[in-house]
Enzyme design. Structure first.
Site, PDB file in Angstrom:
ATOM      1  N   ASN A 152      70.884  55.856  15.501  1.00  0.00           N
ATOM      2  CA  ASN A 152      70.326  57.117  14.968  1.00  0.00           C
ATOM      3  C   ASN A 152      70.398  57.076  13.604  1.00  0.00           C
ATOM      4  O   ASN A 152      71.375  57.114  12.803  1.00  0.00           O
ATOM      5  CB  ASN A 152      71.377  58.398  15.527  1.00  0.00           C
ATOM      6  CG  ASN A 152      71.288  59.649  15.186  1.00  0.00           C
ATOM      7  OD1 ASN A 152      70.305  59.706  14.666  1.00  0.00           O
ATOM      8  ND2 ASN A 152      72.068  60.499  15.181  1.00  0.00           N
ATOM      9  N   LYS A 202      69.259  59.495  11.648  1.00  0.00           N
ATOM     10  CA  LYS A 202      69.541  60.794  11.080  1.00  0.00           C
ATOM     11  C   LYS A 202      68.492  60.890  10.129  1.00  0.00           C
ATOM     12  O   LYS A 202      67.269  60.670  10.265  1.00  0.00           O
ATOM     13  CB  LYS A 202      71.052  60.968  10.431  1.00  0.00           C
ATOM     14  CG  LYS A 202      71.949  60.472  11.368  1.00  0.00           C
ATOM     15  CD  LYS A 202      73.317  60.937  11.192  1.00  0.00           C
ATOM     16  CE  LYS A 202      74.473  60.278  11.957  1.00  0.00           C
ATOM     17  NZ  LYS A 202      75.760  60.865  11.932  1.00  0.00           N
ATOM     18  N   HIS A 209      73.333  66.318  20.130  1.00  0.00           N
ATOM     19  CA  HIS A 209      74.103  65.665  19.132  1.00  0.00           C
ATOM     20  C   HIS A 209      75.059  66.732  18.345  1.00  0.00           C
ATOM     21  O   HIS A 209      74.644  67.733  18.053  1.00  0.00           O
ATOM     22  CB  HIS A 209      73.070  65.092  18.149  1.00  0.00           C
ATOM     23  CG  HIS A 209      73.975  64.066  17.078  1.00  0.00           C
ATOM     24  ND1 HIS A 209      74.868  64.635  15.836  1.00  0.00           N
ATOM     25  CD2 HIS A 209      74.038  62.804  17.083  1.00  0.00           C
ATOM     26  CE1 HIS A 209      75.146  63.663  15.307  1.00  0.00           C
ATOM     27  NE2 HIS A 209      74.942  62.334  16.048  1.00  0.00           N
ATOM     28  N   GLU A 222      75.875  67.293  15.367  1.00  0.00           N
ATOM     29  CA  GLU A 222      75.323  67.739  14.292  1.00  0.00           C
ATOM     30  C   GLU A 222      74.283  68.869  14.291  1.00  0.00           C
ATOM     31  O   GLU A 222      74.193  69.875  13.898  1.00  0.00           O
ATOM     32  CB  GLU A 222      74.558  66.514  13.375  1.00  0.00           C
ATOM     33  CG  GLU A 222      75.719  65.650  12.602  1.00  0.00           C
ATOM     34  CD  GLU A 222      75.291  64.249  12.302  1.00  0.00           C
ATOM     35  OE1 GLU A 222      73.980  64.044  12.267  1.00  0.00           O
ATOM     36  OE2 GLU A 222      76.131  63.604  11.964  1.00  0.00           O
ATOM     37  N   GLU A 225      80.558  61.103  22.187  1.00  0.00           N
ATOM     38  CA  GLU A 225      80.720  61.106  20.792  1.00  0.00           C
ATOM     39  C   GLU A 225      81.744  62.165  20.315  1.00  0.00           C
ATOM     40  O   GLU A 225      81.414  63.433  20.024  1.00  0.00           O
ATOM     41  CB  GLU A 225      79.251  61.648  19.998  1.00  0.00           C
ATOM     42  CG  GLU A 225      78.226  60.407  20.372  1.00  0.00           C
ATOM     43  CD  GLU A 225      77.427  60.308  19.231  1.00  0.00           C
ATOM     44  OE1 GLU A 225      77.032  59.239  18.729  1.00  0.00           O
ATOM     45  OE2 GLU A 225      76.710  61.456  18.739  1.00  0.00           O
ATOM     46  N   GLY A 240      80.667  59.781  11.508  1.00  0.00           N
ATOM     47  CA  GLY A 240      80.513  59.696  10.226  1.00  0.00           C
ATOM     48  C   GLY A 240      81.713  59.670   9.278  1.00  0.00           C
ATOM     49  O   GLY A 240      81.718  59.801   8.130  1.00  0.00           O
ATOM     50  N   SER A 253      81.471  56.023  14.395  1.00  0.00           N
ATOM     51  CA  SER A 253      81.961  55.110  13.502  1.00  0.00           C
ATOM     52  C   SER A 253      81.944  53.739  14.097  1.00  0.00           C
ATOM     53  O   SER A 253      82.649  53.079  13.829  1.00  0.00           O
ATOM     54  CB  SER A 253      83.077  55.581  12.839  1.00  0.00           C
ATOM     55  OG  SER A 253      83.071  56.867  12.250  1.00  0.00           O
TER      56      SER A 253
HETATM   57  C1  PEP Z   1      75.884  59.487  15.455  1.00  0.00           C
HETATM   58  O1  PEP Z   1      75.069  60.056  14.560  1.00  0.00           O
HETATM   59  O2  PEP Z   1      75.792  59.811  16.494  1.00  0.00           O
HETATM   60  C2  PEP Z   1      77.127  58.563  14.974  1.00  0.00           C
HETATM   61  C3  PEP Z   1      77.606  58.051  16.025  1.00  0.00           C
HETATM   62  O3  PEP Z   1      77.164  58.254  13.601  1.00  0.00           O
HETATM   63  P1  PEP Z   1      78.206  57.146  13.082  1.00  0.00           P
HETATM   64  O4  PEP Z   1      78.023  55.989  13.800  1.00  0.00           O
HETATM   65  O5  PEP Z   1      77.772  57.203  11.388  1.00  0.00           O
HETATM   66  O6  PEP Z   1      79.792  57.809  13.162  1.00  0.00           O
END
Ligand code: PEP
Length: 256
Positions: free
Chosen positions: A14, A16, A99, A101, A171, A177, A217
């Protein structure tokens, strides 16, 4: 229930709101040039909408798939700024919904996620449905209830076959992040709860087939211990997916 080994792991990037058409294509080519176990692991790159065409071209000769980060459930019409599933024809085989976000920053509700997931399936694409609890919810002991609510809102509109064909991404919001990943035990426990919820809604065969990723992460430093766990069928990767070598290390760790 089908053994975890019967499910092909899937690792999705992803990106983003990073990369334009040119640097997205460059990153896609760099990923494709890595030594990846593509016969064993499904790999999906999700660039921003403006990079879908160039990234799809960059990986056209490879089994690497392309996904959209966001879609709207209507097919066409007066929805300024939105992208529909039919508009992704020939560009993307996957689309992310739910997601955190989008839920937190853009007000996406469980019902929105359900509608988008149905539209993605109706258009012949595979949804990657993201669910996860906030830190407050985890600390309050509400993780299971939150996951059940988010998952059930989508599952109640899907058939067992549609469920089995979907991908779910667990998630935890507090891990996205932040550099603070869930422990393998936390990820495995939550994914087990999600699979139980699928089983209760649509039976063991669907629960045994649906792939459930972990996201939050994931990095080359923690991918081995996370992705070697039974029941964790790959990863949804944000930050580390912007570096081809780091993303490739995660893909390799997902190989059975
Ligand atoms: C994500 O945006 O789905 C995600 C898992 O981000 P990150 O790996 O940066 O935590």
């Amino acid at each position: 229930m089908t053994s975890p080994k019967a499910r092909r792991p899937i690792v999705a990037a992803n990106w983003k709101m990073n990369t334009g058409p040119d640097d997205g294509a460059r990153l896609a080519r760099a990923v494709a040039a890595e030594d990846l176990p593509l016969a064993q692991v499904e790999v999906v790159l999700c660039p921003p909408a403006t990079g879908l065409t160039s990234v799809a071209e960059a990986v056209a000769d490879s089994p690497i798939a392309v996904g959209a980060q966001h879609v709207y459930w209507e097919s066409s019409g007066a929805f300024t700024g939105e992208i529909s599933v039919p508009m992704l024809t020939g560009l993307a085989a996957y689309a992310i919904t739910g997601h955190s976000e989008r839920r937190q920053l853009f007000g996406e509700t469980d019902l929105d996620v359900q509608r988008k997931t149905l539209a993605i399936l109706a258009g012949g694409l595979t949804p990657i449905v993201a669910v996860g609890e906030s830190l407050d919810q985890r600390d309050a002991g509400e993780t299971l209830a939150v996951l059940r609510t988010q998952i059930t809102a989508v599952l109640e509109a899907l058939s067992p076959e549609q469920t089995a064909a979907s991908v779910i991404a667990y998630e935890p919001v507090w891990a996205i992040g932040t550099g603070r990943n869930a422990s393998p035990e936390q990820a495995q426990e939550a994914i087990g709860w999600i699979r139980d919820t699928v089983s209760a809604a649509h039976g063991c065969p669907a629960a045994g087939r649906v792939r459930i990723q972990y996201g939050g992460s994931v990095s080359p430093d923690n991918c081995d211990e996370l992705l070697s766990r039974d029941g964790i069928d790959g990863a949804l990767v944000g930050g580390a997916s912007l570096d081809a070598a780091q993303f490739a290390a995660i893909v390799r760790a997902a190989a059975p």
